[in-house]
Design a protein around this motif. Structure first.
Motif, PDB file in Angstrom:
ATOM      1  N   LYS A   8     -25.816  11.077  -8.889  1.00  0.00           N
ATOM      2  CA  LYS A   8     -26.408   9.596  -8.943  1.00  0.00           C
ATOM      3  C   LYS A   8     -25.567   8.733  -9.332  1.00  0.00           C
ATOM      4  N   VAL A   9     -25.547   7.538  -8.437  1.00  0.00           N
ATOM      5  CA  VAL A   9     -24.537   6.292  -8.732  1.00  0.00           C
ATOM      6  C   VAL A   9     -25.187   5.325  -9.083  1.00  0.00           C
ATOM      7  N   PRO A  10     -24.932   4.639 -10.362  1.00  0.00           N
ATOM      8  CA  PRO A  10     -26.066   3.585 -10.778  1.00  0.00           C
ATOM      9  C   PRO A  10     -25.795   2.192  -9.858  1.00  0.00           C
ATOM     10  N   THR A  11     -26.454   1.287  -9.801  1.00  0.00           N
ATOM     11  CA  THR A  11     -26.313   0.074  -9.034  1.00  0.00           C
ATOM     12  C   THR A  11     -27.501  -0.887  -9.800  1.00  0.00           C
ATOM     13  N   TYR A  12     -26.753  -2.180  -9.877  1.00  0.00           N
ATOM     14  CA  TYR A  12     -27.737  -3.216 -10.408  1.00  0.00           C
ATOM     15  C   TYR A  12     -28.202  -4.086  -9.180  1.00  0.00           C
ATOM     16  N   GLY A  13     -28.065  -3.711  -7.809  1.00  0.00           N
ATOM     17  CA  GLY A  13     -28.529  -4.391  -6.871  1.00  0.00           C
ATOM     18  C   GLY A  13     -27.808  -5.590  -6.560  1.00  0.00           C
ATOM     19  N   LYS A  14     -26.599  -5.776  -7.279  1.00  0.00           N
ATOM     20  CA  LYS A  14     -25.720  -6.805  -6.729  1.00  0.00           C
ATOM     21  C   LYS A  14     -24.872  -6.581  -5.619  1.00  0.00           C
ATOM     22  N   HIS A  15     -24.651  -7.839  -4.915  1.00  0.00           N
ATOM     23  CA  HIS A  15     -24.110  -7.595  -3.663  1.00  0.00           C
ATOM     24  C   HIS A  15     -22.700  -8.515  -3.393  1.00  0.00           C
ATOM     25  N   GLU A  16     -22.018  -8.261  -4.701  1.00  0.00           N
ATOM     26  CA  GLU A  16     -20.843  -9.159  -4.717  1.00  0.00           C
ATOM     27  C   GLU A  16     -19.751  -8.419  -3.793  1.00  0.00           C
ATOM     28  N   GLY A  17     -18.647  -9.211  -3.268  1.00  0.00           N
ATOM     29  CA  GLY A  17     -17.965  -8.843  -2.247  1.00  0.00           C
ATOM     30  C   GLY A  17     -16.748  -9.614  -2.035  1.00  0.00           C
ATOM     31  N   ALA A  18     -15.784  -9.165  -1.324  1.00  0.00           N
ATOM     32  CA  ALA A  18     -14.730  -9.809  -0.779  1.00  0.00           C
ATOM     33  C   ALA A  18     -14.213  -9.628   0.530  1.00  0.00           C
ATOM     34  N   LYS A  19     -13.615 -10.505   1.295  1.00  0.00           N
ATOM     35  CA  LYS A  19     -12.914 -10.104   2.398  1.00  0.00           C
ATOM     36  C   LYS A  19     -11.585  -9.792   2.154  1.00  0.00           C
ATOM     37  N   LEU A  20     -11.102  -8.635   2.936  1.00  0.00           N
ATOM     38  CA  LEU A  20      -9.546  -8.460   2.756  1.00  0.00           C
ATOM     39  C   LEU A  20      -8.914  -8.477   4.262  1.00  0.00           C
ATOM     40  N   CYS A  21      -7.690  -9.077   4.127  1.00  0.00           N
ATOM     41  CA  CYS A  21      -6.905  -9.226   5.250  1.00  0.00           C
ATOM     42  C   CYS A  21      -5.873  -8.143   5.232  1.00  0.00           C
ATOM     43  N   GLY A  22      -5.630  -7.587   6.257  1.00  0.00           N
ATOM     44  CA  GLY A  22      -4.718  -6.433   6.183  1.00  0.00           C
ATOM     45  C   GLY A  22      -3.761  -6.398   7.474  1.00  0.00           C
ATOM     46  N   ALA A  23      -2.511  -5.909   7.182  1.00  0.00           N
ATOM     47  CA  ALA A  23      -1.759  -5.992   8.493  1.00  0.00           C
ATOM     48  C   ALA A  23      -0.772  -4.592   8.203  1.00  0.00           C
TER      49      ALA A  23
END
Length: 256
Positions: free
Chosen positions: A115-130
């Motif tokens: 069971k993986v707890p979650t608060y229902g938040k949708h924080e995120g970030a974009k990653l650029c990679g090369a």
């Protein structure tokens, strides 16, 4: 039949997954032969079948264009690298990393689930990679959103990391990669050449494999209560693979 058709093609209304009972029903209907589910399972295993998860493929992908890219465009780029006409050959892509990712299969006591707890938040970030084609070195940058300004900042990072010589950057046809606002920057830095993949060709970009590797290793199956922790995990992952570039080459670049 199993490879070329789904059950709905064979008259099983609104059914799209072949299960052993459905295979048994089809065999009974077509040949008037009754086989047990266990017998069909054993038969399919002898025929080198397995019960596997389906995967998506891009319906608009052009196989001829992809073949041309592999055999002509990319082959020419590699020749230019060998002739030292290109000093750095890179692949680039962007991805979204969220505070919680997909849940994947993992080992756990039978009859129970992790069971993986979650608060229902949708924080995120974009990653650029090369990824550098020859050395396996990976560069990345985190941004709040993926836009032309963010992409230019990442290009500046690459120009700084590879401060001399011509850079050929292979990337997809994302809107920000063709943006009008990008053109003055490219004119200002003529040693940077953008090389575009055929449309709908993530299979030709090893950075796509990098994102899958990153998410499987440090992101999936866990919830990060504080988003800075996911940033830390991403940085640790990048540092680890850059300390072992041959692993990146073997895993992502050898097949090219």
């Amino acid at each position: 039949m199993l490879e070329q058709h789904v059950p709905a093609d064979m008259g099983f209304e609104a059914r799209y997954t072949w299960t052993l009972p459905l295979v048994a029903e089809w065999i009974k209907r077509e040949f008037d032969v009754t086989l047990s589910v266990r017998g069909i399972s054993a038969m399919l295993k002898r025929m080198n079948f397995s019960f596997t998860k389906a995967t998506y493929t891009l319906a608009h992908a052009n196989e001829e264009a992809q073949t041309f890219f592999r055999k002509h465009t990319f082959a020419q780029l590699k020749k230019q690298v060998e002739a030292e006409q290109i000093d750095h050959l890179l692949f680039e892509d962007e991805s979204m990393i969220r505070s919680y990712q997909a849940l994947q299969y993992n080992w756990f006591p039978r009859g129970k689930q992790r069971k993986v707890p979650t608060y229902g938040k949708h924080e995120g970030a974009k990653l650029c990679g090369a990824i550098h084609y020859e050395t396996g070195q990976v560069h990345h940058r985190e941004e709040e959103k993926a836009d032309t300004t963010a992409f230019i900042r990442f290009l500046e990072d690459l120009l700084s990391a590879y401060s001399s010589g011509k850079i050929a950057l292979i990337l997809d046809n994302s809107r920000i990669h063709h943006a009008t606002g990008l053109q003055p920057f490219l004119k200002e830095h003529p040693r940077l050449q953008l090389v575009f993949l055929p449309p709908y060709s993530p299979n030709l970009n090893p950075v796509e494999g990098l994102w899958l590797w990153l998410k499987a290793d440090v992101v999936n199956n866990i919830f990060f209560e504080k988003f800075y922790k996911i940033r830390l995990h991403v940085s640790q992952f990048m540092n680890r693979i850059n300390n072992q570039p041959m692993e990146t080459i073997d895993r992502l670049l050898v097949r090219l």
